[in-house]
Design a protein around this motif. Structure first.
Motif, PDB file in Angstrom:
ATOM      1  N   SER A   1       0.816  -1.214   0.000  1.00  0.00           N
ATOM      2  CA  SER A   1       0.000   0.000   0.000  1.00  0.00           C
ATOM      3  C   SER A   1       0.850   1.266   0.000  1.00  0.00           C
ATOM      4  CB  SER A   1      -0.938  -0.002   1.206  1.00  0.00           C
ATOM      5  OG  SER A   1      -1.677   1.187   1.258  1.00  0.00           O
ATOM      6  N   GLU A   2       1.884   1.289   0.822  1.00  0.00           N
ATOM      7  CA  GLU A   2       2.715   2.493   0.930  1.00  0.00           C
ATOM      8  C   GLU A   2       3.534   2.761  -0.333  1.00  0.00           C
ATOM      9  OE1 GLU A   2       4.740  -0.871   3.229  1.00  0.00           O
ATOM     10  OE2 GLU A   2       2.742  -0.022   3.142  1.00  0.00           O
TER      11      GLU A   2
ATOM     12  N   VAL B   1      -4.705  -4.849   2.142  1.00  0.00           N
ATOM     13  CA  VAL B   1      -4.646  -4.043   3.370  1.00  0.00           C
ATOM     14  C   VAL B   1      -5.408  -4.752   4.479  1.00  0.00           C
ATOM     15  CG1 VAL B   1      -4.333  -1.783   2.285  1.00  0.00           C
ATOM     16  CG2 VAL B   1      -6.637  -2.672   2.589  1.00  0.00           C
TER      17      VAL B   1
ATOM     18  N   ASN C   1      -7.863  -0.773   9.582  1.00  0.00           N
ATOM     19  CA  ASN C   1      -7.727   0.595   9.081  1.00  0.00           C
ATOM     20  C   ASN C   1      -7.270   0.518   7.626  1.00  0.00           C
ATOM     21  OD1 ASN C   1      -7.571   3.369   8.905  1.00  0.00           O
ATOM     22  ND2 ASN C   1      -5.571   3.483   9.879  1.00  0.00           N
TER      23      ASN C   1
ATOM     24  N   ARG D   1      -6.292   1.556   4.310  1.00  0.00           N
ATOM     25  CA  ARG D   1      -5.957   2.802   3.632  1.00  0.00           C
ATOM     26  C   ARG D   1      -5.026   2.504   2.461  1.00  0.00           C
ATOM     27  NH1 ARG D   1      -7.954   6.674   6.751  1.00  0.00           N
ATOM     28  NH2 ARG D   1      -7.083   8.358   5.519  1.00  0.00           N
TER      29      ARG D   1
ATOM     30  N   SER E   1      -4.924   6.973  -3.230  1.00  0.00           N
ATOM     31  CA  SER E   1      -5.774   7.075  -4.413  1.00  0.00           C
ATOM     32  C   SER E   1      -4.903   7.292  -5.640  1.00  0.00           C
ATOM     33  CB  SER E   1      -6.745   8.246  -4.272  1.00  0.00           C
ATOM     34  OG  SER E   1      -7.467   8.426  -5.471  1.00  0.00           O
TER      35      SER E   1
ATOM     36  N   GLU F   1     -13.055   3.890  -7.205  1.00  0.00           N
ATOM     37  CA  GLU F   1     -12.551   3.920  -5.837  1.00  0.00           C
ATOM     38  C   GLU F   1     -13.658   4.287  -4.854  1.00  0.00           C
ATOM     39  OE1 GLU F   1      -7.813   4.870  -6.422  1.00  0.00           O
ATOM     40  OE2 GLU F   1      -9.137   6.531  -5.922  1.00  0.00           O
TER      41      GLU F   1
ATOM     42  N   TYR G   1     -14.852   2.073  -1.663  1.00  0.00           N
ATOM     43  CA  TYR G   1     -14.998   2.671  -0.336  1.00  0.00           C
ATOM     44  C   TYR G   1     -16.389   2.390   0.224  1.00  0.00           C
ATOM     45  CZ  TYR G   1     -16.108   6.202   3.131  1.00  0.00           C
ATOM     46  OH  TYR G   1     -16.553   6.836   4.257  1.00  0.00           O
TER      47      TYR G   1
ATOM     48  N   ILE H   1     -12.706   0.672   2.216  1.00  0.00           N
ATOM     49  CA  ILE H   1     -11.302   0.988   1.964  1.00  0.00           C
ATOM     50  C   ILE H   1     -11.195   2.487   1.712  1.00  0.00           C
ATOM     51  CG2 ILE H   1      -9.319   0.624   0.452  1.00  0.00           C
ATOM     52  CD1 ILE H   1     -10.510  -2.151  -0.195  1.00  0.00           C
ATOM     53  N   SER H   2     -10.379   3.169   2.512  1.00  0.00           N
ATOM     54  CA  SER H   2     -10.185   4.618   2.344  1.00  0.00           C
ATOM     55  C   SER H   2      -9.057   4.862   1.347  1.00  0.00           C
ATOM     56  CB  SER H   2      -9.832   5.271   3.673  1.00  0.00           C
ATOM     57  OG  SER H   2     -10.931   5.210   4.543  1.00  0.00           O
ATOM     58  N   TYR H   3      -9.333   5.681   0.371  1.00  0.00           N
ATOM     59  CA  TYR H   3      -8.346   6.021  -0.650  1.00  0.00           C
ATOM     60  C   TYR H   3      -7.833   7.427  -0.349  1.00  0.00           C
ATOM     61  CZ  TYR H   3      -9.829   1.817  -2.974  1.00  0.00           C
ATOM     62  OH  TYR H   3     -10.096   0.503  -3.251  1.00  0.00           O
ATOM     63  N   ASP H   4      -6.622   7.489   0.196  1.00  0.00           N
ATOM     64  CA  ASP H   4      -6.025   8.764   0.604  1.00  0.00           C
ATOM     65  C   ASP H   4      -5.847   9.699  -0.583  1.00  0.00           C
ATOM     66  OD1 ASP H   4      -5.899   7.772   3.179  1.00  0.00           O
ATOM     67  OD2 ASP H   4      -3.823   7.089   2.970  1.00  0.00           O
TER      68      ASP H   4
END
Length: 158
Positions: free
Chosen positions: A33-34, A90, A94, A96, A99, A111, A115, A120-123
């Motif tokens: 993810s990162e 993920v 939490n 994340r 996006s 997306e 969500y 799933i939160s898309y930063d």
């Protein structure tokens, strides 16, 4: 088994995991993810200029959630466009993921749907809000551990 894109990513020192090929021969890669946003930009520059689809699913109750991206490399004069499938897993506590709206604009509603259905939160998404369910809806309907409270069948309402 490592494919063409996976070998190219290894050559350039980009961290990923090859998941092999699907039934159509499309290479599937797992990205952390990162690392996803930077690798998405690199893939765009490399020529994957079309986001074919984005979806998400619940791997197993209480386990990981997955966001899946199908990218296509379309160039003038190509007989067969190159495709790749990217999976980002993920934890459900939490969830994340960065996006990729700013890389491929077509990720906008896709997306938002992921969500809305899985949480799933898309930063850095410009408008991350529910798209299918009511704003007051509680929970994530496509999670395998989702329980609907006060659910009544339509025929029971009459």
């Amino acid at each position: 088994m490592q494919g063409h894109l996976s070998a190219w990513l290894v050559k350039h020192g980009l961290v990923h995991r090859s998941l092999g090929f699907d039934y159509q021969g499309v290479e599937t890669l797992q990205i952390k993810s990162e690392d996803w946003h930077s690798i998405a930009v690199i893939l765009y520059v490399y020529g994957y200029n079309y986001l074919h689809s984005q979806c998400a699913y619940d791997v197993a109750p209480g386990r990981l959630l997955a966001s899946v991206y199908h990218l296509t490399r379309i160039e003038y004069g190509m007989d067969q466009p190159e495709e790749v499938c990217i999976k980002v897993f993920v934890r459900r506590g939490n969830p994340r993921i960065p996006s990729i709206f700013w890389v491929w604009k077509s990720a906008d509603f896709q997306e938002r749907e992921s969500y809305d259905m899985l949480g799933i939160s898309y930063d850095n998404h410009p408008c991350l809000k529910r798209i299918l369910m009511s704003e007051i809806w509680i929970g994530w309907p496509l999670r395998k551990d989702y329980i609907v409270s006060n659910f009544y069948e339509i025929q029971d309402a009459y």
